[in-house]
Design a protein around this motif. Structure first.
Motif, PDB file in Angstrom:
ATOM      1  N   ASP A  22      10.732 -13.083  67.476  1.00 56.52           N
ATOM      2  CA  ASP A  22      10.184 -13.183  66.258  1.00 56.52           C
ATOM      3  C   ASP A  22       9.095 -14.083  66.157  1.00 56.52           C
ATOM      4  N   CYS A  23       7.787 -14.067  65.601  1.00 62.10           N
ATOM      5  CA  CYS A  23       6.949 -14.961  65.516  1.00 62.10           C
ATOM      6  C   CYS A  23       7.345 -16.114  64.804  1.00 62.10           C
ATOM      7  N   PHE A  24       8.183 -16.127  63.810  1.00 55.82           N
ATOM      8  CA  PHE A  24       8.640 -17.126  63.029  1.00 55.82           C
ATOM      9  C   PHE A  24       9.426 -17.986  64.064  1.00 55.82           C
ATOM     10  N   LYS A  25      10.125 -17.522  64.819  1.00 53.80           N
ATOM     11  CA  LYS A  25      11.124 -18.338  65.553  1.00 53.80           C
ATOM     12  C   LYS A  25      10.210 -19.064  66.996  1.00 53.80           C
ATOM     13  N   ILE A  26       8.923 -18.303  67.184  1.00 56.03           N
ATOM     14  CA  ILE A  26       8.271 -18.959  68.352  1.00 56.03           C
ATOM     15  C   ILE A  26       7.465 -20.248  67.610  1.00 56.03           C
ATOM     16  N   LEU A  27       6.949 -19.978  66.401  1.00 53.83           N
ATOM     17  CA  LEU A  27       6.284 -21.100  65.582  1.00 53.83           C
ATOM     18  C   LEU A  27       7.373 -22.253  65.444  1.00 53.83           C
ATOM     19  N   LYS A  28       8.429 -21.678  65.307  1.00 49.03           N
ATOM     20  CA  LYS A  28       9.279 -22.991  64.746  1.00 49.03           C
ATOM     21  C   LYS A  28       9.728 -23.873  66.097  1.00 49.03           C
ATOM     22  N   ASP A  29       9.849 -23.025  67.030  1.00 48.05           N
ATOM     23  CA  ASP A  29      10.097 -23.945  68.459  1.00 48.05           C
ATOM     24  C   ASP A  29       8.824 -24.532  69.046  1.00 48.05           C
ATOM     25  N   HIS A  30       7.757 -24.330  68.356  1.00 46.47           N
ATOM     26  CA  HIS A  30       6.473 -25.098  68.526  1.00 46.47           C
ATOM     27  C   HIS A  30       6.214 -26.238  67.612  1.00 46.47           C
ATOM     28  N   GLY A  31       7.189 -26.470  66.840  1.00 51.13           N
ATOM     29  CA  GLY A  31       7.114 -27.505  65.784  1.00 51.13           C
ATOM     30  C   GLY A  31       6.601 -27.300  64.387  1.00 51.13           C
ATOM     31  N   ILE A  32       6.314 -25.901  64.076  1.00 53.94           N
ATOM     32  CA  ILE A  32       5.856 -25.609  62.860  1.00 53.94           C
ATOM     33  C   ILE A  32       7.016 -25.701  61.839  1.00 53.94           C
ATOM     34  N   ALA A  49     -11.823 -15.512  66.963  1.00 50.51           N
ATOM     35  CA  ALA A  49     -12.138 -16.271  67.979  1.00 50.51           C
ATOM     36  C   ALA A  49     -11.427 -17.818  68.382  1.00 50.51           C
ATOM     37  N   LEU A  50     -10.660 -17.884  67.139  1.00 52.60           N
ATOM     38  CA  LEU A  50     -10.141 -19.319  66.884  1.00 52.60           C
ATOM     39  C   LEU A  50      -8.473 -19.078  66.638  1.00 52.60           C
ATOM     40  N   SER A  51      -7.811 -18.148  67.232  1.00 53.48           N
ATOM     41  CA  SER A  51      -6.560 -18.383  67.060  1.00 53.48           C
ATOM     42  C   SER A  51      -5.733 -19.133  68.254  1.00 53.48           C
ATOM     43  N   ALA A  52      -4.474 -19.019  68.394  1.00 54.64           N
ATOM     44  CA  ALA A  52      -3.864 -20.141  69.467  1.00 54.64           C
ATOM     45  C   ALA A  52      -2.737 -19.235  70.105  1.00 54.64           C
ATOM     46  N   TRP A  53      -3.380 -18.055  70.483  1.00 58.41           N
ATOM     47  CA  TRP A  53      -2.485 -16.794  71.114  1.00 58.41           C
ATOM     48  C   TRP A  53      -3.224 -16.337  72.111  1.00 58.41           C
ATOM     49  N   GLY A  54      -2.720 -15.821  73.175  1.00 64.19           N
ATOM     50  CA  GLY A  54      -3.267 -15.348  74.431  1.00 64.19           C
ATOM     51  C   GLY A  54      -3.516 -13.864  74.376  1.00 64.19           C
ATOM     52  N   ASP A  55      -4.438 -13.252  75.239  1.00 64.63           N
ATOM     53  CA  ASP A  55      -4.160 -11.888  75.426  1.00 64.63           C
ATOM     54  C   ASP A  55      -2.706 -11.197  76.084  1.00 64.63           C
ATOM     55  N   ASN A  56      -1.992 -12.179  76.607  1.00 59.23           N
ATOM     56  CA  ASN A  56      -0.726 -11.885  76.951  1.00 59.23           C
ATOM     57  C   ASN A  56       0.362 -11.955  76.166  1.00 59.23           C
ATOM     58  N   GLY A  57       0.045 -12.122  74.709  1.00 62.79           N
ATOM     59  CA  GLY A  57       1.015 -12.083  73.546  1.00 62.79           C
ATOM     60  C   GLY A  57       1.894 -13.321  73.379  1.00 62.79           C
ATOM     61  N   LYS A  58       1.386 -14.432  74.039  1.00 63.43           N
ATOM     62  CA  LYS A  58       2.102 -15.592  74.138  1.00 63.43           C
ATOM     63  C   LYS A  58       1.222 -16.769  73.507  1.00 63.43           C
ATOM     64  N   PRO A  59       1.835 -17.722  73.031  1.00 59.34           N
ATOM     65  CA  PRO A  59       0.873 -18.918  72.250  1.00 59.34           C
ATOM     66  C   PRO A  59       0.542 -19.873  73.517  1.00 59.34           C
ATOM     67  N   THR A  60      -0.923 -20.204  73.214  1.00 59.40           N
ATOM     68  CA  THR A  60      -1.425 -20.806  74.092  1.00 59.40           C
ATOM     69  C   THR A  60      -1.089 -22.356  74.275  1.00 59.40           C
ATOM     70  N   LYS A  61      -1.638 -22.991  75.201  1.00 54.92           N
ATOM     71  CA  LYS A  61      -1.214 -24.532  75.078  1.00 54.92           C
ATOM     72  C   LYS A  61      -1.614 -25.355  73.790  1.00 54.92           C
ATOM     73  N   ALA A  62      -2.235 -24.802  73.068  1.00 55.25           N
ATOM     74  CA  ALA A  62      -2.783 -25.326  71.840  1.00 55.25           C
ATOM     75  C   ALA A  62      -1.774 -25.458  71.099  1.00 55.25           C
ATOM     76  N   MET A  63      -0.705 -24.531  70.770  1.00 52.83           N
ATOM     77  CA  MET A  63       0.233 -24.670  70.108  1.00 52.83           C
ATOM     78  C   MET A  63       1.324 -25.943  70.188  1.00 52.83           C
ATOM     79  N   ASP A  64       1.253 -26.534  71.572  1.00 55.28           N
ATOM     80  CA  ASP A  64       2.046 -27.423  72.031  1.00 55.28           C
ATOM     81  C   ASP A  64       1.989 -28.857  71.228  1.00 55.28           C
ATOM     82  N   ALA A  65       0.600 -28.649  70.423  1.00 51.78           N
ATOM     83  CA  ALA A  65       0.145 -29.741  70.010  1.00 51.78           C
ATOM     84  C   ALA A  65       0.955 -30.252  68.793  1.00 51.78           C
ATOM     85  N   PHE A  66       1.928 -29.329  68.134  1.00 49.61           N
ATOM     86  CA  PHE A  66       2.576 -29.276  66.858  1.00 49.61           C
ATOM     87  C   PHE A  66       3.981 -30.056  67.458  1.00 49.61           C
TER      88      PHE A  66
END
Length: 349
Positions: free
Chosen positions: A64-74, A330-347
């Protein structure tokens, strides 16, 4: 250990005062709630899910996208709402009903909610503030009433679903005003009447929700002084100053390092000048430069936290999950592989 000790003391004091164990638990939980908002506007999410887009966590497992975001500090979610949107996958949806359902999901994940009223049927931003079709032909008093009624209706629908937004935006990126032509900055008195109608509707339903006025180019102090000086002079009612910060959209596309101090100066000046809290309600960097975007986000978060008197309230990434393969953005924080990029670790603290 220290936090556990303080929670124990708080619980003991509340019990001595005759507060029930259930109430005690709830209040103790509130004391541990993070006050700094680390947020994401994910208004595209329902369309992405509907289209079959699959989100993967860092390990490549569908989740779930919400779970991924929460695991990245959102810890906070921002949701735009349009008056009578189309069903277009990129420039539609975001109806009252969809917004309420998304807010309910955010609450289930323990996240705070920001509602962003565009007061349009589609995108409102510095380049366009188009009036909803149903509001065309109304005189000014009728327009104010329509804005009030619509705002009240959305807020009331949220309340009936037991959602209390922490923050509510009256308009989205409104340096030229909103609901043109009546709410243009060419006529500040009318613009402020519209803003205040929205403010009054929000507070009537939820007096604890904080109202935000939102301007783009957060590094541009002259722009913000001009706008908020006028807003103050004409009696605009609001609680928080919201800003966007997108180096990629600025003239010349400077690196964030060239304008980050301007952002910091502007945030500090706004707080000193108007006595309001400040939030970066939209930020983003290039998806193909995730390390640079990570560094930019860390810098923006740090500068916001350094605003005096704890008036730097939070930072929200705009559509981090809106992968370019789906959105063409062009300014998302998600890659072509469907996974969050390093950018999301900032949170992640």
């Amino acid at each position: 250990m220290k936090n556990c000790f303080y929670t124990y003391i708080l619980v003991s004091l509340l019990l001595l005062l005759g507060v029930s164990s259930c109430e005690t638990s709830e209040r103790a939980e509130e004391t541990g709630k993070e006050s700094f908002a680390k947020g994401a506007d994910i208004s595209w999410l329902p369309q992405m899910e509907e289209s079959g887009y699959i989100f993967y966590n860092d390990d490549g497992v569908p989740e779930d996208c919400f779970k991924i975001l929460k695991d990245h500090g959102i810890n906070s979610i921002r949701l735009r709402t349009w008056v009578n949107p189309s069903d277009d996958p990129h420039s539609g949806h975001c109806s009252k009903e969809e917004t309420v359902e998304m807010a309910k999901r955010a609450k289930e994940w323990g996240m705070s909610v920001m509602i962003n009223f565009h007061y349009s049927d589609s995108w409102a931003d510095p380049g366009k503030q188009n009036k909803p079709k149903d509001w065309e032909g109304l005189n000014f008093d009728e327009l104010k009433q329509a804005l009030y009624d619509y705002t009240y209706d959305v807020m009331d629908a949220l309340k009936k679903s037991e959602i209390t937004p922490e923050w509510v935006q009256i308009g989205n990126e409104i340096p030229s005003g909103m609901i043109h032509p009546e709410g243009h900055t060419d006529n500040w008195s009318q613009l402020v009447e519209l803003i205040n109608a929205g403010y009054d509707a929000v507070k009537t339903v939820s007096n604890t929700s904080k109202v935000i006025l939102h301007i783009d180019q957060g590094n541009n102090n002259d722009r913000f002084r001009w706008w908020f000086d006028n807003a103050e002079n004409y009696g605009a009612k609001y609680d928080i100053i919201g800003m966007s910060f997108y180096p990629w959209w600025l003239e010349g596309k400077p690196d964030y390092t060239e304008v980050i101090e301007d952002l910091a100066y502007n945030m500090n000046d706004m707080v000193s000048r108007y006595g309001k809290g400040i939030m970066v309600v939209e930020v983003g960097g290039e998806d193909i430069k995730p390390v640079n975007t990570y560094n930019m986000l860390r810098a923006v978060i740090q500068k916001t936290k350094e605003v005096p008197d704890n008036k730097g309230l939070g930072v929200f990434y705009w559509e981090p999950q809106g992968a370019r393969s789906w959105s063409k953005y062009a300014l998302s924080a998600w890659g072509d592989n469907g996974k969050p990029t390093k950018a999301m670790d900032a949170f992640i603290d």
